[in-house]
Design a protein around this motif. Structure first.
Motif, PDB file in Angstrom:
ATOM      1  N   VAL A 173      -5.111  -5.143 -12.828  1.00  0.00           N
ATOM      2  CA  VAL A 173      -4.662  -3.790 -13.157  1.00  0.00           C
ATOM      3  C   VAL A 173      -3.146  -3.790 -13.284  1.00  0.00           C
ATOM      4  CG1 VAL A 173      -6.617  -2.697 -11.992  1.00  0.00           C
ATOM      5  CG2 VAL A 173      -4.487  -3.054 -10.735  1.00  0.00           C
ATOM      6  N   ALA A 174      -2.635  -2.885 -14.108  1.00  0.00           N
ATOM      7  CA  ALA A 174      -1.199  -2.697 -14.273  1.00  0.00           C
ATOM      8  C   ALA A 174      -0.994  -1.317 -14.881  1.00  0.00           C
ATOM      9  CB  ALA A 174      -0.605  -3.783 -15.165  1.00  0.00           C
ATOM     10  N   GLY A 175       0.265  -0.927 -14.993  1.00  0.00           N
ATOM     11  CA  GLY A 175       0.562   0.365 -15.599  1.00  0.00           C
ATOM     12  C   GLY A 175       1.545   1.170 -14.785  1.00  0.00           C
ATOM     13  N   ALA A 176       2.833   0.847 -14.894  1.00  0.00           N
ATOM     14  CA  ALA A 176       3.896   1.563 -14.173  1.00  0.00           C
ATOM     15  C   ALA A 176       3.590   1.673 -12.683  1.00  0.00           C
ATOM     16  CB  ALA A 176       4.117   2.943 -14.792  1.00  0.00           C
ATOM     17  N   LEU A 177       3.114   0.594 -12.104  1.00  0.00           N
ATOM     18  CA  LEU A 177       2.760   0.601 -10.690  1.00  0.00           C
ATOM     19  C   LEU A 177       4.012   0.551  -9.820  1.00  0.00           C
ATOM     20  CD1 LEU A 177      -0.227  -1.922 -10.701  1.00  0.00           C
ATOM     21  CD2 LEU A 177      -0.303   0.583 -10.844  1.00  0.00           C
ATOM     22  N   ARG A 178       3.980   1.308  -8.726  1.00  0.00           N
ATOM     23  CA  ARG A 178       5.105   1.398  -7.809  1.00  0.00           C
ATOM     24  C   ARG A 178       4.654   1.055  -6.394  1.00  0.00           C
ATOM     25  NH1 ARG A 178      10.211   2.094 -10.216  1.00  0.00           N
ATOM     26  NH2 ARG A 178       9.994   3.426 -12.070  1.00  0.00           N
ATOM     27  N   VAL A 179       5.625   0.966  -5.495  1.00  0.00           N
ATOM     28  CA  VAL A 179       5.314   0.673  -4.096  1.00  0.00           C
ATOM     29  C   VAL A 179       4.380   1.725  -3.517  1.00  0.00           C
ATOM     30  CG1 VAL A 179       6.316   0.545  -1.788  1.00  0.00           C
ATOM     31  CG2 VAL A 179       7.403  -0.657  -3.682  1.00  0.00           C
ATOM     32  N   ALA A 180       4.565   2.968  -3.921  1.00  0.00           N
ATOM     33  CA  ALA A 180       3.712   4.046  -3.403  1.00  0.00           C
ATOM     34  C   ALA A 180       2.245   3.844  -3.742  1.00  0.00           C
ATOM     35  CB  ALA A 180       4.191   5.392  -3.955  1.00  0.00           C
ATOM     36  N   HIS A 181       1.966   3.010  -4.744  1.00  0.00           N
ATOM     37  CA  HIS A 181       0.581   2.785  -5.159  1.00  0.00           C
ATOM     38  C   HIS A 181      -0.093   1.642  -4.399  1.00  0.00           C
ATOM     39  CE1 HIS A 181       2.297   4.516  -9.084  1.00  0.00           C
ATOM     40  NE2 HIS A 181       1.548   5.460  -8.546  1.00  0.00           N
ATOM     41  N   VAL A 182       0.654   0.952  -3.557  1.00  0.00           N
ATOM     42  CA  VAL A 182       0.081  -0.203  -2.855  1.00  0.00           C
ATOM     43  C   VAL A 182      -1.176   0.148  -2.062  1.00  0.00           C
ATOM     44  CG1 VAL A 182       0.495  -1.895  -1.018  1.00  0.00           C
ATOM     45  CG2 VAL A 182       2.176  -1.591  -2.844  1.00  0.00           C
ATOM     46  N   PRO A 183      -1.209   1.263  -1.300  1.00  0.00           N
ATOM     47  CA  PRO A 183      -2.456   1.593  -0.591  1.00  0.00           C
ATOM     48  C   PRO A 183      -3.655   1.756  -1.529  1.00  0.00           C
ATOM     49  CG  PRO A 183      -0.640   2.845   0.316  1.00  0.00           C
ATOM     50  CD  PRO A 183      -0.115   2.194  -0.929  1.00  0.00           C
ATOM     51  N   LEU A 184      -3.428   2.353  -2.706  1.00  0.00           N
ATOM     52  CA  LEU A 184      -4.510   2.501  -3.674  1.00  0.00           C
ATOM     53  C   LEU A 184      -4.944   1.136  -4.202  1.00  0.00           C
ATOM     54  CD1 LEU A 184      -3.234   5.580  -5.732  1.00  0.00           C
ATOM     55  CD2 LEU A 184      -5.017   5.557  -3.977  1.00  0.00           C
TER      56      LEU A 184
END
Length: 230
Positions: A173-184
């Motif tokens: 998966v990819a797509g403007a991923l940020r640190v805040a998305h790590v739990p998801l």
């Protein structure tokens, strides 16, 4: 942790900074902007010369589904650079099935990347799962419109990952991923997650940031960190 890079220096930096997977692209040329063939070859050669055996992927550029000849020609030249995987963007709509069939017959290990700004096409991904690709991936084209999680629901992503896992390929998966998305991401547990924006000084077109790269790598690898920049 897949990190997208555009030069020899960035590739070596990412490899030494904790990346598990090196991805070659030009962020100034779009979501899957392609690098010059000479640059791709130089990056692969530099990584191997430094004893870095991490898997390397490279994009072919943002080509429309109605340009099948152009897509296949670019797959050939990128594959010949010595990368482990050739990434090809797949847009939903007419022509996508034919492109997938043609890519499956290629002599190179192709990873289709489903562009999911308007959701995923379950029929398209199900067909891809039958074609023997080494990996399948989902990404977004418009990095300014939000992240993958703004474009695709967790339910859709779980279904995609389950579908791919059942068929055997790697799932990314990819797509403007940020640190805040790590739990998801940890909840979804894909085989790999792609990053560029999150490890740059500012936006994805700027230079890689050592602190951001190290912090994200530590977080994804389960190491203790005091603080991770968002």
């Amino acid at each position: 942790m897949l990190v997208s890079v555009r030069s020899v220096d960035e590739a070596l930096f990412a490899a030494r900074g904790g990346a598990d997977f090196i991805d070659l692209k030009e962020p100034n040329e779009g979501a899957l902007g392609g690098l010059p063939v000479a640059t791709i070859g130089a990056i692969v050669a530099a990584l191997r010369a430094h004893g870095i055996g991490l898997p390397v992927s490279a994009t072919i550029g943002d080509l429309p589904m109605n340009d099948l000849g152009g897509i296949l020609a670019q797959v050939e030249v990128v594959g010949a650079c010595g990368v482990d995987y050739v990434k090809v963007g797949i847009e939903r709509g007419p022509g996508a099935l034919a492109v997938l069939d043609a890519l499956a017959a290629s002599n190179w290990p192709v990873v289709p990347v489903f562009i999911a700004d308007h959701g995923l096409d379950a029929v398209l991904t199900a067909h891809a799962c039958t074609l023997g690709f080494p990996g399948l991936m989902v990404d977004t084209a418009d990095k300014q419109a939000g992240s993958l999680f703004d474009a695709v629901s967790m339910a859709e992503l779980r279904a995609f990952l389950a579908q791919v896992r059942a068929a055997g390929p790697m799932a990314g998966v990819a797509g403007a991923l940020r640190v805040a998305h790590v739990p998801l991401l940890q909840s979804l547990a894909p085989d790999f997650a792609g990053f560029r924006s999150a490890v740059c000084v500012a936006d994805r077109k700027t230079a890689l940031c050592p602190e951001r790269l190290a912090a994200l790598a530590a977080l994804l690898h389960g190491e203790a960190v005091e603080r991770v920049a968002a």
